[in-house]
Write a protein that holds these residues in place. Structure first.
Motif, mmCIF file in Angstrom:
data_model
loop_
_atom_site.group_PDB
_atom_site.id
_atom_site.type_symbol
_atom_site.label_atom_id
_atom_site.label_comp_id
_atom_site.label_asym_id
_atom_site.label_seq_id
_atom_site.Cartn_x
_atom_site.Cartn_y
_atom_site.Cartn_z
ATOM 1 N N THR A 165 0.875 -1.180 0.000
ATOM 2 C CA THR A 165 0.000 0.000 0.000
ATOM 3 C C THR A 165 0.915 1.234 0.000
ATOM 4 O O THR A 165 2.110 1.127 0.319
ATOM 5 C CB THR A 165 -0.863 0.059 1.281
ATOM 6 N N PRO A 166 0.352 2.416 -0.306
ATOM 7 C CA PRO A 166 1.179 3.637 -0.217
ATOM 8 C C PRO A 166 1.734 3.817 1.198
ATOM 9 O O PRO A 166 2.867 4.283 1.368
ATOM 10 C CB PRO A 166 0.196 4.754 -0.568
ATOM 11 N N GLN A 167 0.949 3.406 2.215
ATOM 12 C CA GLN A 167 1.386 3.586 3.613
ATOM 13 C C GLN A 167 2.602 2.733 3.942
ATOM 14 O O GLN A 167 3.349 3.043 4.859
ATOM 15 C CB GLN A 167 0.260 3.204 4.592
ATOM 16 N N GLN A 168 2.801 1.640 3.250
ATOM 17 C CA GLN A 168 3.910 0.730 3.573
ATOM 18 C C GLN A 168 5.033 0.777 2.530
ATOM 19 O O GLN A 168 5.845 -0.142 2.442
ATOM 20 C CB GLN A 168 3.377 -0.707 3.726
ATOM 21 N N GLU A 169 5.073 1.888 1.780
ATOM 22 C CA GLU A 169 6.045 1.977 0.683
ATOM 23 C C GLU A 169 7.492 1.885 1.196
ATOM 24 O O GLU A 169 8.326 1.201 0.586
ATOM 25 C CB GLU A 169 5.841 3.288 -0.085
ATOM 26 N N ALA A 170 7.778 2.562 2.318
ATOM 27 C CA ALA A 170 9.171 2.573 2.811
ATOM 28 C C ALA A 170 9.613 1.150 3.173
ATOM 29 O O ALA A 170 10.713 0.719 2.807
ATOM 30 C CB ALA A 170 9.287 3.500 4.014
ATOM 31 N N GLY A 171 8.733 0.421 3.854
ATOM 32 C CA GLY A 171 9.058 -0.969 4.226
ATOM 33 C C GLY A 171 9.224 -1.838 2.993
ATOM 34 O O GLY A 171 10.114 -2.695 2.930
ATOM 35 N N ALA A 172 8.368 -1.591 1.966
ATOM 36 C CA ALA A 172 8.449 -2.378 0.738
ATOM 37 C C ALA A 172 9.776 -2.121 0.034
ATOM 38 O O ALA A 172 10.408 -3.049 -0.482
ATOM 39 C CB ALA A 172 7.277 -2.041 -0.176
ATOM 40 N N THR A 184 -2.971 -5.720 0.047
ATOM 41 C CA THR A 184 -1.819 -5.910 -0.840
ATOM 42 C C THR A 184 -1.793 -7.339 -1.389
ATOM 43 O O THR A 184 -1.551 -7.557 -2.585
ATOM 44 C CB THR A 184 -0.511 -5.621 -0.060
ATOM 45 N N ILE A 185 -2.065 -8.302 -0.529
ATOM 46 C CA ILE A 185 -2.087 -9.696 -0.991
ATOM 47 C C ILE A 185 -3.223 -9.871 -2.012
ATOM 48 O O ILE A 185 -3.089 -10.586 -2.996
ATOM 49 C CB ILE A 185 -2.201 -10.654 0.215
ATOM 50 N N GLY A 186 -4.331 -9.144 -1.777
ATOM 51 C CA GLY A 186 -5.457 -9.186 -2.717
ATOM 52 C C GLY A 186 -5.052 -8.680 -4.098
ATOM 53 O O GLY A 186 -5.465 -9.241 -5.123
ATOM 54 N N LEU A 187 -4.239 -7.622 -4.146
ATOM 55 C CA LEU A 187 -3.774 -7.103 -5.438
ATOM 56 C C LEU A 187 -2.878 -8.138 -6.122
ATOM 57 O O LEU A 187 -3.021 -8.399 -7.324
ATOM 58 C CB LEU A 187 -3.012 -5.781 -5.241
#
Ligand code: NAD
Length: 352
Positions: A40-47, A97-100
């Motif tokens: 998600t945009p909220q978890q971009e840094a972790g990704a 995210t898993i859904g995407l």
């Protein structure tokens, strides 16, 4: 003992603190070379951090996952898959995210490696959902089941306590319904009861200290078990009601589960006494429905549909929808009783 059928799902689970470091090795086992990381945009840094770990296997990050997998979001992500020539999808995040990743796997057949950071459980089910024109279409296909799931509890330390509680109650709901599913079996029963027990123990500890590493590991273990039974047994009234309320009234997913579960347990209780006894035991309570209500209240979870934004004049429509579709449930669907159930859930009254 009744006859039963048990189908195993072919996925590999790597569990434990620090296991995200095995990501490259796991991608190598799948013989993949270009990994597109989703979040998600909220978890971009972790990704981005996870993608860096992949070194030469990193084909890019797409931080565009959105709740309920809108089809436009899938179309945009498809362009990223093509542009990066990805041969593997890495889903870092929760059910959205898993859904995407699942929607992309459905179109492309690409394998998914999932690194879940909530307790929703989508990573171990072959169930997908895509929303088009405000209608969420769900289905089952083995191609969307991730090939590898890396459960690293260290990645869940940042999941806020309140979100953890609602996500954990959502997971418990999968296991509760699996315990009375018509197509359940003794193995599903074992996993479901252990899943409830692990989460029930862990959530109060997480609420007290979101950084409690052992409680986080227990909760993630419970989430794995609860997600697994969601994928293996048919869900009944509770999941149907939550789907209806979420879709028709735009109520938040995990919170709706938290509010509804005690009421559905009260409704189904007389028709599923042995499942209720197991749920009560796993919660350390005398009664499944009241025990769940008290447990959720002690965790500060939402108790009423009203506080989630449900319109009072929508309750009749919700009751109509609940009896409209055919789905398995231990107690027959009685409109008047369901309308009373919805009223109690709306008011935040104890289950009865
Ligand atoms: P989510 O994936 O929407 O995540 C909620 C929010 O929390 C997002 O903003 C996310 O970025 C953030 N987040 C996630 N992990 C975090 C972390 N560790 N630290 C900080 N923030 C974090 O929510 P969810 O409850 O995991 O998933 C809900 C969705 O999943 C629903 O659409 C539901 O229908 C679907 N679902 C599908 C299945 C299935 O089998 N297909 C199963 C369960 C849920």
């Amino acid at each position: 003992m009744d006859n039963f059928v048990y189908t195993t799902q072919p996925f590999r689970v790597v569990f434990g603190a620090g296991t995200v470091s095995s990501l490259g090795e796991e991608v190598g086992r799948l013989r993949c070379a270009r990994v597109l990381t989703l979040s998600t945009p909220q978890q971009e840094a972790g990704a981005a951090e996870i993608a860096r770990r992949l070194g030469p296997l990193d084909a890019g990050v797409l931080a565009g996952a959105v709740m309920h997998v809108p089809s436009g979001c899938v179309d945009r992500a498809m362009r990223a898959v093509e542009e990066t020539a990805a041969d593997c999808l890495l889903a870092y995040g929760g059910g959205s995210t898993i859904g995407l990743a699942k929607a992309l796997a459905l179109r492309t057949g690409l394998p998914i490696v999932a690194v879940p950071t909530t307790y929703a459980g989508s990573e171990v089910t072959p169930i997908y959902g895509i929303t088009e024109d405000r209608v969420k279409r769900t289905g089952r296909d083995p191609v969307v089941l991730p090939k590898v799931v890396i459960y690293d509890p260290a990645l869940t330390l940042g999941l806020p306590a309140a979100v953890s509680v609602n996500s954990g109650l959502n997971a418990i709901a999968h296991a509760a319904e699996a315990l009375y599913a018509h197509d359940g079996n003794p193995i599903v029963g074992l996993m479901a009861a252990s899943g409830i027990e692990a989460l029930a123990r862990a959530l109060p500890l997480i609420l007290k200290d979101p950084g409690d590493a052992d409680a986080r590991a227990q909760a993630l273990y419970g989430a794995w078990l609860c997600g697994t039974v969601l994928g293996q047994a048919s869900m009944g009234l509770h999941h149907k009601l939550c789907h209806t309320l979420g879709g028709s009234f735009n109520l938040p997913h995990a919170e709706t589960h938290a509010v509804m579960l005690p009421h559905v347990l009260a409704y189904n209780g007389p028709s599923a006494p042995s499942a209720m006894a197991r749920i009560a035991k796993a919660l350390g309570a005398d009664d499944a429905a009241l025990g769940m209500h008290r447990y959720a209240a002690a965790l500060g979870a939402p108790l009423s549909l009203r506080e989630l934004g449900m319109p009072a004049d929508g309750l009749d429509h919700a009751a109509d929808l609940a009896v409209k579709a055919e789905y398995p449930n231990p107690r027959p669907l009685e409109r008047a009783a369901l309308r009373r159930l919805l009223q109690r859930a709306y008011d935040g009254a104890p289950p009865a």
